[in-house]
Write a protein that holds these residues in place. Structure first.
Motif, short mmCIF file in Angstrom:
data_model
loop_
_atom_site.label_atom_id
_atom_site.label_comp_id
_atom_site.label_asym_id
_atom_site.label_seq_id
_atom_site.Cartn_x
_atom_site.Cartn_y
_atom_site.Cartn_z
N GLY A 312 22.93 48.28 5.80
CA GLY A 312 22.84 49.27 4.73
C GLY A 312 21.50 49.23 4.02
O GLY A 312 20.92 50.27 3.71
N ALA A 313 21.01 48.01 3.77
CA ALA A 313 19.71 47.87 3.10
C ALA A 313 18.60 48.50 3.92
O ALA A 313 17.69 49.15 3.38
CB ALA A 313 19.41 46.39 2.87
N ALA A 314 18.67 48.33 5.24
CA ALA A 314 17.64 48.91 6.12
C ALA A 314 17.80 50.42 6.24
O ALA A 314 16.81 51.14 6.43
CB ALA A 314 17.72 48.26 7.50
N THR A 315 19.04 50.91 6.13
CA THR A 315 19.32 52.32 6.36
C THR A 315 18.94 53.21 5.17
O THR A 315 18.45 54.32 5.36
CB THR A 315 20.82 52.52 6.67
N ALA A 316 19.16 52.73 3.94
CA ALA A 316 19.04 53.59 2.76
C ALA A 316 17.68 54.26 2.61
O ALA A 316 17.60 55.48 2.44
CB ALA A 316 19.40 52.80 1.50
N PRO A 317 16.55 53.52 2.66
CA PRO A 317 15.26 54.20 2.52
C PRO A 317 14.97 55.16 3.68
O PRO A 317 14.38 56.22 3.48
CB PRO A 317 14.25 53.05 2.50
N ILE A 318 15.39 54.77 4.89
CA ILE A 318 15.19 55.63 6.06
C ILE A 318 16.00 56.92 5.90
O ILE A 318 15.53 58.02 6.20
CB ILE A 318 15.60 54.90 7.35
N ALA A 319 17.24 56.76 5.40
CA ALA A 319 18.09 57.93 5.17
C ALA A 319 17.47 58.85 4.13
O ALA A 319 17.54 60.09 4.25
CB ALA A 319 19.48 57.47 4.71
N GLY A 320 16.83 58.27 3.10
CA GLY A 320 16.17 59.08 2.08
C GLY A 320 15.00 59.87 2.66
O GLY A 320 14.81 61.05 2.36
N SER A 321 14.21 59.23 3.50
CA SER A 321 13.08 59.91 4.15
C SER A 321 13.59 61.01 5.09
O SER A 321 12.97 62.07 5.20
CB SER A 321 12.23 58.90 4.92
#
Length: 470
Positions: A312-321
Motif C-alpha cells: 500500500g505504501a508503494a502504491t499510494a503515490p503511484i496511484a496519485g500520479s
C-alpha cells in the motif's frame, strides 16, 4: 494557484511535519489492537471495555475534526500544529506511565485530539499550496501516511508487546514527536485569511451526541442483542439526528458549509467513508481473529498485515500520479473492484483461513484501498470552491475517522454478540462466527461502494456533456 515550480522545500517540509504527526497518531491507534488480550489480563477489563481505546479514540478524533473547518478559518496553521504536538506529547507520557485503564484511556484521548487537528490540517495545506496538476501526487503521499499507519500499527505494537511491554509503544514515539515539533516550527508559515465567524457550539454538541449515540447503540447490541435497551438507544439517537438536521437548517451558524455536498461530492464522500471503514475494520479484526481463533501470538498477528502495508505504501503515490494523468474513472473502479474481490475471499474462506491466506487476501484489499483512498478526495476537490477547502478537508477527514470508529465497533459487536446467541460458547468459536459475519458485512459494503462509484462516473459524464452543450 501556485505554479508547480513554486513548491519549495519549506512547503514540502511543512507537509512532512504535519503528515508525520498524523501518521504517529494513527500508528499508535492501531498498534494497541494487538495488545488488547494483554491489557484485558493485566488491567482486568473485558473486550467491550478495552476496545474503547480504539473506538473512543476514533470517536473523539471525529468530534475534534468537526471543529477544524472553523479553526483553520480563524487561527494560523502553525498555532494549530504546535498545540496538536503539545497534547500528543502529554498524552504519550500519560499512556506510558498509566497505572490503570482510566489513565491510559485519558492519555489516548489526548492523542486523539492531536490527530483530529493534524489530519485535516495536512490536507488543508496540500489544497492551499499544491497546484491542481500535482494534487493527486501529494494527496497520494498523504494517503500513504494515513493508510500505512493502520496496517503498520499492529506490527509495531505486536513486536514491542511480545518482546518488551506495551508501554514501550509510547516511549519510543516521544522523541520522534520532538523532532516533528522542530521541523514544523521552523517551516510552517501558511497564513490564515481570518474570517469573522461564530463557532457553532450547539451544532457541535448535537453532533457529538449523535456520534456517541451510534457507538453506544452498537455497544448495547453487543451486550444485549436486539432487546429494548438497544431499541431505545437507537431511537434516541435518531431523534437527536432529526433535531440536529432541523437546527442546522434554521441556524445562522454551521460547523461546515454543507453547500459543498453536491451529488458527485456526496458519492465521493461515501466512497471515502466506506474505504476507511473497511481498512480500519480489518486492521482491528484480523489481529483479533489471528490471536483468538488461529492462536498466534501478538507478534505474528501484527506481522500478518505487514506485506499489505508495504504494498500500500508503494502504491499510494503511484496511484496519485496515475490519477493526475488519466483522471478518476479507472483508478477508482479498479480500487473498489479489488476490495470487493478481497472481501469476498475472506468471507467464503473464513472457516479455512490460515495466516498465509489472510496475508494474501489482505494484500489484494490493500492494493485496492490505496488505489482509491487519496484519489477519491482529490477528485471530490474538483467540485469544491477554493474558499471552501477547509470545509471539505474537515468533513472528509471527519467522515473517514468516524468510519474507522464505526468499523471497529461493528467488528467488535459481531464477535461479542455471539456469546448472547450461543450460551457457553468459547472465545475461539465466537471469534470464528463473528468474524464470518464481519467479513460478510465488509463484502456487502464493498459491493455498495463499487456500485455507487460506477454511478458517480455516470453523473460526471452526464455533467461534462451538459457543460459541453452549453
Amino acid at each position: 494557484m501556485k505554479s508547480t515550480e513554486e513548491i519549495n522545500i519549506r512547503t514540502k517540509l511543512s507537509i512532512l511535519a504535519i503528515g508525520l504527526l498524523s501518521f504517529l497518531g494513527i500508528l499508535i491507534e492501531t498498534s494497541m489492537n494487538v495488545t488488547f488480550p494483554t491489557l484485558m489480563q493485566q488491567m482486568n477489563v473485558s473486550l467491550n471495555t478495552v476496545q474503547w481505546l480504539t473506538t473512543g479514540y476514533l470517536l473523539l478524533v471525529t468530534i475534534v475534526m468537526a471543529t477544524t473547518a472553523y479553526l483553520l478559518k480563524r487561527i494560523n496553521v502553525k498555532k494549530v500544529f504546535l498545540f496538536a504536538v503539545a497534547i500528543n506529547i502529554a498524552g504519550s507520557f500519560l499512556c506510558a506511565m498509566a497505572p490503570d485503564f482510566l489513565i491510559l484511556l485519558i492519555g489516548r484521548l489526548f492523542q486523539s485530539a492531536s490527530t483530529g487537528l493534524a489530519t485535516p490540517t495536512l490536507f488543508y495545506i496540500i489544497f492551499r499550496t499544491i497546484p491542481m496538476q500535482k494534487l493527486g501526487q501529494y494527496n497520494g503521499f498523504a494517503a500513504m501516511l494515513i493508510s500505512l499507519a493502520p496496517a503498520l500499527g499492529p506490527t509495531y505494537g505486536g513486536i514491542l508487546n511480545n518482546y518488551f511491554s506495551w508501554r514501550i509503544i509510547f516511549w519510543i514515539i516521544i522523541p520522534i514527536l520532538f523532532i516533528v515539533l522542530w521541523i514544523g516550527s521552523r517551516n510552517i508559515s501558511l497564513e490564515t485569511k481570518k474570517e469573522d465567524l461564530s463557532f457553532d457550539f450547539i451544532g457541535l454538541f448535537l453532533l457529538a451526541l449523535i456520534l456517541i449515540g451510534l457507538e453506544f447503540t452498537l455497544t448495547q447490541f453487543s451486550k444485549y442483542g436486539l432487546d429494548y435497551r438497544f431499541q431505545f438507544s437507537l431511537f434516541s439517537t435518531l431523534v437527536i439526528l432529526f433535531v440536529y438536521l432541523v437546527y442546522d437548517h434554521f441556524s445562522s451558524r454551521h460547523l461546515f458549509d454543507f453547500s459543498i455536498l453536491k451529488p458527485i461530492v456526496n458519492l465521493r464522500l461515501f466512497n471515502y467513508f466506506s474505504l476507511q471503514a473497511i481498512n480500519i475494520g480489518l486492521s482491528f479484526l484480523i489481529p483479533i481473529f489471528a490471536e483468538n481463533f488461529l492462536k498466534t501470538n501478538s507478534l505474528l498477528a501484527g506481522l500478518i498485515l505487514l506485506p499489505g502495508s508495504l504494498l500500500g505504501a508503494a502504491t499510494a503515490p503511484i496511484a496519485g500520479s496515475w490519477y493526475d494523468k488519466v483522471g478518476a474513472k479507472f483508478p477508482l473502479i479498479l480500487s473498489n473492484s479489488l476490495i470487493v474481490f478481497g472481501a469476498f475471499l475472506l468471507w467464503i474462506f473464513t472457516d479455512h483461513l490460515t495466516i498465509w491466506l489472510i496475508m494474501f487476501f489482505y494484500l489484494i484489499l490493500r492494493l485496492g484501498f490505496n488505489l482509491g483512498f487519496g484519489n477519491t478526495m482529490s477528485d471530490a476537490s474538483k467540485y469544491v470552491d477554493n474558499k471552501k477547502r477547509a470545509d471539505q478537508s474537515s468533513l472528509f477527514n471527519m467522515a473517514q475517522q468516524y468510519a474507522g470508529s464505526i468499523g471497529t465497533a461493528v467488528m467488535s459487536a459481531m464477535i461479542a454478540f455471539q456469546s448472547i446467541i450461543f450460551s457457553n460458547i468459547s472465545s475461539s468459536k465466537a471469534t470464528l462466527i463473528g468474524g464470518r459475519l464481519d467479513f460478510a458485512i465488509l463484502f456487502i459494503l464493498a459491493i455498495l461502494s463499487l456500485s455507487l462509484t460506477i454511478f458517480c462516473q455516470h453523473l460526471i459524464k452526464k455533467n461534462n456533456q451538459s457543460i459541453s452543450n452549453q
